[in-house]
Design an enzyme around this catalytic site. Structure first.
Site, PDB file in Angstrom:
ATOM      1  CG  HIS A  16      21.842  19.761   1.456  1.00  8.26           C
ATOM      2  ND1 HIS A  16      22.782  19.066   2.190  1.00  8.26           N
ATOM      3  CD2 HIS A  16      22.427  20.040   0.262  1.00  8.26           C
ATOM      4  CE1 HIS A  16      23.891  18.940   1.467  1.00  8.26           C
ATOM      5  NE2 HIS A  16      23.707  19.527   0.308  1.00  8.26           N
ATOM      6  CG  HIS A  27      24.892  23.953  -2.033  1.00  9.80           C
ATOM      7  ND1 HIS A  27      23.866  23.366  -2.745  1.00  9.80           N
ATOM      8  CD2 HIS A  27      25.496  22.955  -1.361  1.00  9.80           C
ATOM      9  CE1 HIS A  27      23.872  22.056  -2.505  1.00  9.80           C
ATOM     10  NE2 HIS A  27      24.843  21.784  -1.659  1.00  9.80           N
ATOM     11  CE1 TYR A  84       6.469  44.298  -4.672  1.00  8.37           C
ATOM     12  CE2 TYR A  84       8.789  43.697  -4.695  1.00  8.37           C
ATOM     13  CZ  TYR A  84       7.593  43.823  -4.025  1.00  8.37           C
ATOM     14  OH  TYR A  84       7.521  43.473  -2.716  1.00  8.37           O
ATOM     15  CG  HIS A  95      23.260  17.864  -4.094  1.00  3.84           C
ATOM     16  ND1 HIS A  95      24.429  18.223  -4.708  1.00  3.84           N
ATOM     17  CD2 HIS A  95      23.382  18.297  -2.816  1.00  3.84           C
ATOM     18  CE1 HIS A  95      25.226  18.811  -3.841  1.00  3.84           C
ATOM     19  NE2 HIS A  95      24.611  18.874  -2.690  1.00  3.84           N
ATOM     20  CG  ASP A 108       5.661  38.155  -8.769  1.00  8.00           C
ATOM     21  OD1 ASP A 108       5.118  38.410  -9.862  1.00  8.00           O
ATOM     22  OD2 ASP A 108       5.135  38.384  -7.672  1.00  8.00           O
TER      23      ASP A 108
END
Ligand SMILES: [Zn+2]
Length: 215
Positions: free
Chosen positions: A92, A90, A209, A155, A115
């Site tokens: 910001h 997580h 790839y 957020h 991709d």
């Protein structure tokens, strides 16, 4: 896993995804209903493998002397409801959060996006921290889709992966394409990539790839 998760927090700093202590990585403990996550409010420079905390899938502290990240409930909800996920990040990060603040998905206008994300990076619902609402929003938006990242409205970013490193990579790539598409927008309207080309790019990148041993 403590060492792995601790080291990956340095990648958040190195890639300019975090200010102060606002960002966290977690990793599922293989074979256990447990995950390792950052302790709350500890600066990245002070993190050590020993200071990482271990929680169960309800988000309750199992091992560690510090309180777990304030985002622990969201991480726990994701692990409970997405058994294929072994890492959650997580942040910001600036450009991605700017898209989140507008509630606008990042359109798939770069081959690198096709991709990594297989299409647009979607927006999840507005949700307050504290209960399961953020986790529910992340799972409802990402489950069954291609994108390993979601822009939670007003957020920031939640990214998932089959390892903590893969989740960090998704968070880094999310910010990278958020920045590039934003810059592109300043000069005009970015051109869409036809869906069948998006599908071909995604399939090639996900299946062909890179180095097999490193996937
Ligand atoms: Zn947050």
């Amino acid at each position: 896993m403590r060492e792995n998760v601790c080291a990956l927090h340095r990648e958040l700093v190195r890639n300019n995804l975090v200010a102060w202590t606002a960002g966290n990585v977690s990793g599922r403990v293989p074979g256990e209903d447990l995950f390792v996550i950052k302790p709350s409010g500890v600066s990245y420079d002070d993190l050590t493998p020993e200071s990482m905390v271990v929680c169960d899938l309800d988000g309750d502290l199992v091992e560690g002397s510090l309180a777990p990240s304030s985002d622990t409930a969201a991480h726990a909800y994701i692990y409970r409801h997405m058994p294929e996920v072994n890492g959650v990040v997580h942040t910001h990060s600036t450009y991605a959060s700017a898209w989140a603040a507008r509630g606008e998905p990042i359109p798939c206008v770069l081959t690198a996006m096709a991709d990594e994300f297989g299409g647009e990076i979607p927006v999840g619902p507005f949700a307050l921290i504290g209960g399961d609402d953020i986790g529910k929003g992340v799972v409802a938006t990402l489950r069954g889709g291609r994108s390993p990242a979601v822009l939670m409205r007003n957020h920031g970013v939640f990214a998932i992966g089959d390892s903590p490193k893969a989740a960090v990579k998704a968070a880094v790539m999310c910010e990278d394409v958020a920045r590039t598409v934003h810059v592109s927008r300043q000069l005009g309207e970015p051109l869409p990539i036809p869906q069948d080309d998006v599908d071909r790019l995604y399939d090639r990148y996900q299946n062909v790839y890179g180095q097999r041993s490193n996937r």
